[in-house]
Design a protein around this motif. Structure first.
Motif, PDB file in Angstrom:
ATOM      1  N   LEU A 147       0.828  -1.206   0.000  1.00 23.92           N
ATOM      2  CA  LEU A 147       0.000   0.000   0.000  1.00 23.92           C
ATOM      3  C   LEU A 147       0.867   1.264   0.000  1.00 23.92           C
ATOM      4  O   LEU A 147       0.469   2.293  -0.541  1.00 23.92           O
ATOM      5  CB  LEU A 147      -0.925  -0.005   1.225  1.00 23.92           C
ATOM      6  CG  LEU A 147      -2.015  -1.083   1.256  1.00 23.92           C
ATOM      7  CD1 LEU A 147      -2.802  -1.009   2.563  1.00 23.92           C
ATOM      8  CD2 LEU A 147      -2.956  -0.936   0.073  1.00 23.92           C
ATOM      9  N   CYS A 212      -4.935  -5.375  -9.163  1.00 23.31           N
ATOM     10  CA  CYS A 212      -4.237  -4.121  -8.839  1.00 23.31           C
ATOM     11  C   CYS A 212      -3.151  -3.787  -9.854  1.00 23.31           C
ATOM     12  O   CYS A 212      -2.769  -2.613  -9.994  1.00 23.31           O
ATOM     13  CB  CYS A 212      -3.611  -4.209  -7.453  1.00 23.31           C
ATOM     14  SG  CYS A 212      -4.805  -4.188  -6.088  1.00 23.31           S
ATOM     15  N   ASN A 217      -5.820   1.714  -8.093  1.00 25.68           N
ATOM     16  CA  ASN A 217      -6.829   2.221  -7.155  1.00 25.68           C
ATOM     17  C   ASN A 217      -7.525   1.091  -6.388  1.00 25.68           C
ATOM     18  O   ASN A 217      -8.197   1.347  -5.385  1.00 25.68           O
ATOM     19  CB  ASN A 217      -7.877   3.052  -7.891  1.00 25.68           C
ATOM     20  CG  ASN A 217      -7.291   4.333  -8.463  1.00 25.68           C
ATOM     21  OD1 ASN A 217      -6.418   4.953  -7.852  1.00 25.68           O
ATOM     22  ND2 ASN A 217      -7.762   4.729  -9.653  1.00 25.68           N
ATOM     23  N   LYS A 219      -6.039  -1.199  -4.744  1.00 26.24           N
ATOM     24  CA  LYS A 219      -5.167  -1.715  -3.689  1.00 26.24           C
ATOM     25  C   LYS A 219      -5.823  -1.669  -2.313  1.00 26.24           C
ATOM     26  O   LYS A 219      -5.479  -2.461  -1.430  1.00 26.24           O
ATOM     27  CB  LYS A 219      -3.850  -0.944  -3.666  1.00 26.24           C
ATOM     28  CG  LYS A 219      -3.988   0.527  -3.284  1.00 26.24           C
ATOM     29  CD  LYS A 219      -2.650   1.240  -3.308  1.00 26.24           C
ATOM     30  CE  LYS A 219      -2.785   2.692  -2.855  1.00 26.24           C
ATOM     31  NZ  LYS A 219      -1.482   3.394  -2.843  1.00 26.24           N
ATOM     32  N   ASN A 220      -6.762  -0.757  -2.115  1.00 25.14           N
ATOM     33  CA  ASN A 220      -7.434  -0.662  -0.813  1.00 25.14           C
ATOM     34  C   ASN A 220      -8.367  -1.844  -0.543  1.00 25.14           C
ATOM     35  O   ASN A 220      -8.853  -2.001   0.585  1.00 25.14           O
ATOM     36  CB  ASN A 220      -8.215   0.646  -0.723  1.00 25.14           C
ATOM     37  CG  ASN A 220      -7.299   1.857  -0.682  1.00 25.14           C
ATOM     38  OD1 ASN A 220      -6.240   1.827  -0.072  1.00 25.14           O
ATOM     39  ND2 ASN A 220      -7.698   2.937  -1.360  1.00 25.14           N
ATOM     40  N   THR A 221      -8.637  -2.659  -1.561  1.00 22.95           N
ATOM     41  CA  THR A 221      -9.474  -3.852  -1.346  1.00 22.95           C
ATOM     42  C   THR A 221      -8.678  -4.994  -0.710  1.00 22.95           C
ATOM     43  O   THR A 221      -9.268  -6.001  -0.308  1.00 22.95           O
ATOM     44  CB  THR A 221     -10.069  -4.339  -2.687  1.00 22.95           C
ATOM     45  OG1 THR A 221      -8.986  -4.696  -3.577  1.00 22.95           O
ATOM     46  CG2 THR A 221     -10.906  -3.254  -3.334  1.00 22.95           C
ATOM     47  N   THR A 223      -6.811  -4.893   2.135  1.00 23.07           N
ATOM     48  CA  THR A 223      -6.905  -4.908   3.602  1.00 23.07           C
ATOM     49  C   THR A 223      -8.124  -5.682   4.110  1.00 23.07           C
ATOM     50  O   THR A 223      -7.991  -6.503   5.040  1.00 23.07           O
ATOM     51  CB  THR A 223      -6.913  -3.481   4.150  1.00 23.07           C
ATOM     52  OG1 THR A 223      -5.730  -2.803   3.714  1.00 23.07           O
ATOM     53  CG2 THR A 223      -6.958  -3.479   5.669  1.00 23.07           C
TER      54      THR A 223
END
Length: 310
Positions: A147, A212, A217, A219-221, A223
């Motif tokens: 991240l 990704c 964008n 990449k936040n999925t 976590t």
């Protein structure tokens, strides 16, 4: 009777020597037969998809043990289990003959042969739990680095030192070598990494990493996917008493039932000798042993940890 059994064992060993085959090679050959799958016709494949045939108990146990060994990357242990099972069956037969109980040969030898597979199944569940905990740590720290840097190769390299379990560390090390030295295709390297660790959450994590590479964008999925390990661990800790308490009570009851037999010798020797020397007593003893073995297999079968399924 024991002398005859000893002669039979010597004859079997002699037969192996005559044809130039060792018992270990024979077990390896049998293991390969169990590994291989018969080629099915298209009609048989369609029928199998429509209505799956239920596997027999012993075949299902062997298949499940093989899957567990695959999951923890210790497939080579399967051959050793086969050897141990054969020796255990022989010991069960010897014990039955030593107490002059022919009725006990079948349940005790079969139970002794199945025992190594049941133990590995139970032990494998614990090893899978440990592997999942290490996998959670690994992809958690790698996700944090990714991240920040948006470079998965760099993120893995930075955190290899935090990965302790050999199987997981080896998979990520091979990914780094594959992506940096062998093939510059990062997507292919990620797909190869996905196939090296059998875990549904990990596979979902790699799928998101693949996405990704086309859209940063997303990449936040990553976590929320990592947090699924924590969810599974919390549910497991909450359900642990509910899952394992009946198994503990069952084991205690089996110990009491088995302990009653030698206890008869001190309480009432007449009962003990009736159980050990008469035909009816021997039959009752063999039935009790068969029920205990069948029940233990059933308890281990239904005692399973909580797992995430996609």
């Amino acid at each position: 009777m024991l002398f005859r059994l000893f002669v039979i064992v010597l004859l079997l060993l002699g037969s192996f020597l005559v044809i130039g085959l060792t018992p270990i090679e024979y077990i390896n050959g049998m293991a390969e037969l169990l590994k291989s799958e018969k080629e099915l016709t298209m009609k048989q494949k369609i029928e199998a998809l429509r209505k799956k045939k239920k596997e027999k108990a012993f075949i299902g146990l062997i298949t499940e043990v093989k899957d567990i060994l695959d999951y923890i990357n210790q497939r080579e242990l399967f051959t050793r289990l086969c050897v141990i099972a054969a020796l255990a069956a022989l010991i069960g037969t010897v014990v039955s003959l030593s107490i002059n109980n022919a009725f006990l040969i079948a349940p005790l030898s079969i139970g002794a042969a199945v025992a190594p597979f049941l133990y590995m199944k139970f032990r494998g569940m614990q090893m899978k739990a440990a592997l999942n905990e290490e996998l959670e740590t690994a992809i958690s720290v790698i996700t944090t680095s990714y991240l920040r840097s948006e470079d998965i190769i760099r993120a893995v390299q930075e955190n290899l030192g935090y990965i302790k379990m050999g199987n997981i560390k080896k998979a990520f090390e091979e990914f780094v070598v594959d992506a940096t030295l062998i093939n510059p295709d990062l997507l292919l390297a990620l797909e190869n990494l996905q196939g090296k660790i059998e875990n549904d959450i990990f596979k979902e994590w790699v799928d998101e990493l693949l996405a990704c590479q086309n859209d940063r964008n997303l990449k936040n999925t990553l976590t929320p996917i990592v947090e699924k390990f924590s969810d599974v661990r919390i549910v497991t800790s909450e359900m642990e008493e509910l899952i394992y308490a009946p198994a503990k009570q069952f084991i205690l009851m089996c110990v009491i039932v088995i302990g009653v037999v030698p206890l008869f010798y001190f309480i009432n020797k007449e009962w003990f000798f009736a159980l050990m020397t008469t035909g009816a007593g021997k039959l009752v003893l063999s039935i009790v042993v068969a029920i205990i073995i069948y029940s233990v297999a059933g308890v281990i079968k239904v005692t399973k940890p909580v797992e995430y399924r996609r």
